[in-house]
Design a protein around this motif. Structure first.
Motif, PDB file in Angstrom:
ATOM      1  N   SER A 151       0.824  -1.224   0.000  1.00 27.54           N
ATOM      2  CA  SER A 151       0.000   0.000   0.000  1.00 27.54           C
ATOM      3  C   SER A 151       0.848   1.259   0.000  1.00 27.54           C
ATOM      4  N   THR A 152       1.969   1.247   0.713  1.00 25.61           N
ATOM      5  CA  THR A 152       2.813   2.449   0.711  1.00 25.61           C
ATOM      6  C   THR A 152       3.471   2.633  -0.661  1.00 25.61           C
ATOM      7  N   ALA A 153       3.825   1.525  -1.308  1.00 26.82           N
ATOM      8  CA  ALA A 153       4.360   1.614  -2.671  1.00 26.82           C
ATOM      9  C   ALA A 153       3.297   2.172  -3.618  1.00 26.82           C
ATOM     10  N   ALA A 154       2.064   1.685  -3.498  1.00 30.57           N
ATOM     11  CA  ALA A 154       0.990   2.154  -4.386  1.00 30.57           C
ATOM     12  C   ALA A 154       0.665   3.626  -4.150  1.00 30.57           C
ATOM     13  N   ALA A 155       0.716   4.080  -2.910  1.00 29.72           N
ATOM     14  CA  ALA A 155       0.484   5.505  -2.625  1.00 29.72           C
ATOM     15  C   ALA A 155       1.589   6.350  -3.266  1.00 29.72           C
ATOM     16  N   PHE A 156       2.823   5.907  -3.121  1.00 30.03           N
ATOM     17  CA  PHE A 156       3.971   6.593  -3.722  1.00 30.03           C
ATOM     18  C   PHE A 156       3.811   6.656  -5.241  1.00 30.03           C
ATOM     19  N   ILE A 157       3.461   5.533  -5.847  1.00 34.77           N
ATOM     20  CA  ILE A 157       3.268   5.456  -7.292  1.00 34.77           C
ATOM     21  C   ILE A 157       2.140   6.388  -7.727  1.00 34.77           C
ATOM     22  N   THR A 158       1.070   6.432  -6.958  1.00 33.81           N
ATOM     23  CA  THR A 158      -0.073   7.283  -7.295  1.00 33.81           C
ATOM     24  C   THR A 158       0.329   8.755  -7.355  1.00 33.81           C
ATOM     25  N   VAL A 159       1.036   9.218  -6.354  1.00 32.58           N
ATOM     26  CA  VAL A 159       1.467  10.623  -6.360  1.00 32.58           C
ATOM     27  C   VAL A 159       2.426  10.882  -7.513  1.00 32.58           C
ATOM     28  N   CYS A 160       3.383   9.986  -7.726  1.00 33.85           N
ATOM     29  CA  CYS A 160       4.331  10.165  -8.828  1.00 33.85           C
ATOM     30  C   CYS A 160       3.630  10.197 -10.186  1.00 33.85           C
ATOM     31  N   ALA A 161       2.605   9.371 -10.347  1.00 28.43           N
ATOM     32  CA  ALA A 161       1.889   9.309 -11.627  1.00 28.43           C
ATOM     33  C   ALA A 161       1.014  10.539 -11.858  1.00 28.43           C
ATOM     34  N   LEU A 162       0.289  10.943 -10.827  1.00 29.69           N
ATOM     35  CA  LEU A 162      -0.667  12.037 -10.990  1.00 29.69           C
ATOM     36  C   LEU A 162      -0.040  13.425 -10.877  1.00 29.69           C
ATOM     37  N   ARG A 163       1.131  13.482 -10.262  1.00 27.46           N
ATOM     38  CA  ARG A 163       1.839  14.763 -10.112  1.00 27.46           C
ATOM     39  C   ARG A 163       3.295  14.575 -10.534  1.00 27.46           C
TER      40      ARG A 163
END
Length: 173
Positions: A95-107
């Motif tokens: 989940s922490t990896a997915a949160a990190f990926i989400t921010v990197c992808a969207l911003r």
């Protein structure tokens, strides 16, 4: 401000209720029962089944590019007016990896090291799954910066379950 909330399986109901989240991402072993909160419609729940491993192992499903692609497609459809909850079994690695990926992808303009440092500040036990991060780094064309940022924060404190935390999608103004 748009927020990404990270928690464990045992806390998804409470986290969705407390945050008013509109979307839910589950990253967990295949066959693990997950009760989707009634506030989250089925079409706003992404279920990704894979094991929290870094290298392929007999009888286990490692994180793969198809999981990263599904996550990216799903978060692209999230309207950040309401929060999103991302969880795994313990709220520590996938989940922490997915949160990190989400921010990197969207911003994409945000600095990877700053995002990783915010994850560490929010969760002393956070240990983003490096295989998942490495795959996302390649897909997003971040040239190793995501991997370096996660390696820089190192392994989190040992814990059976991570404490829920949140990340802002955008920098505070």
């Amino acid at each position: 401000m748009s927020r990404i909330h990270v928690c464990s399986l045992s806390r998804i109901g409470a986290t969705v209720a407390q945050t008013g989240a509109s979307h839910l991402v589950t990253l967990i072993n295949a066959g693990t029962p997950v009760e989707r909160p009634v506030a989250i419609p089925e079409n706003r729940h992404l279920f990704l089944a894979f094991n929290d491993i870094l290298e392929p192992m007999e009888g286990m499903t490692p994180p793969a590019e198809e999981h990263v692609t599904a996550l990216l497609d799903f978060v692209e459809g999230w309207k950040p007016e309401k929060p999103i909850v991302i969880h795994c079994f313990a709220g520590i690695s996938r989940s922490t990896a997915a949160a990190f990926i989400t921010v990197c992808a969207l911003r994409p303009e945000r600095d990877e090291a700053e995002i990783a440092a915010l994850i560490r500040a929010g969760s002393p036990s956070a240990t983003p799954n490096l295989r998942l991060v490495r795959l996302a780094d390649e897909v997003l064309g971040r040239r190793g910066r995501m991997v370096s940022a996660v390696e820089a924060i190192g392994r989190g404190r040992d814990a059976f379950e991570g404490h829920p935390f949140s990340l802002d999608l955008d920098l505070a103004r």
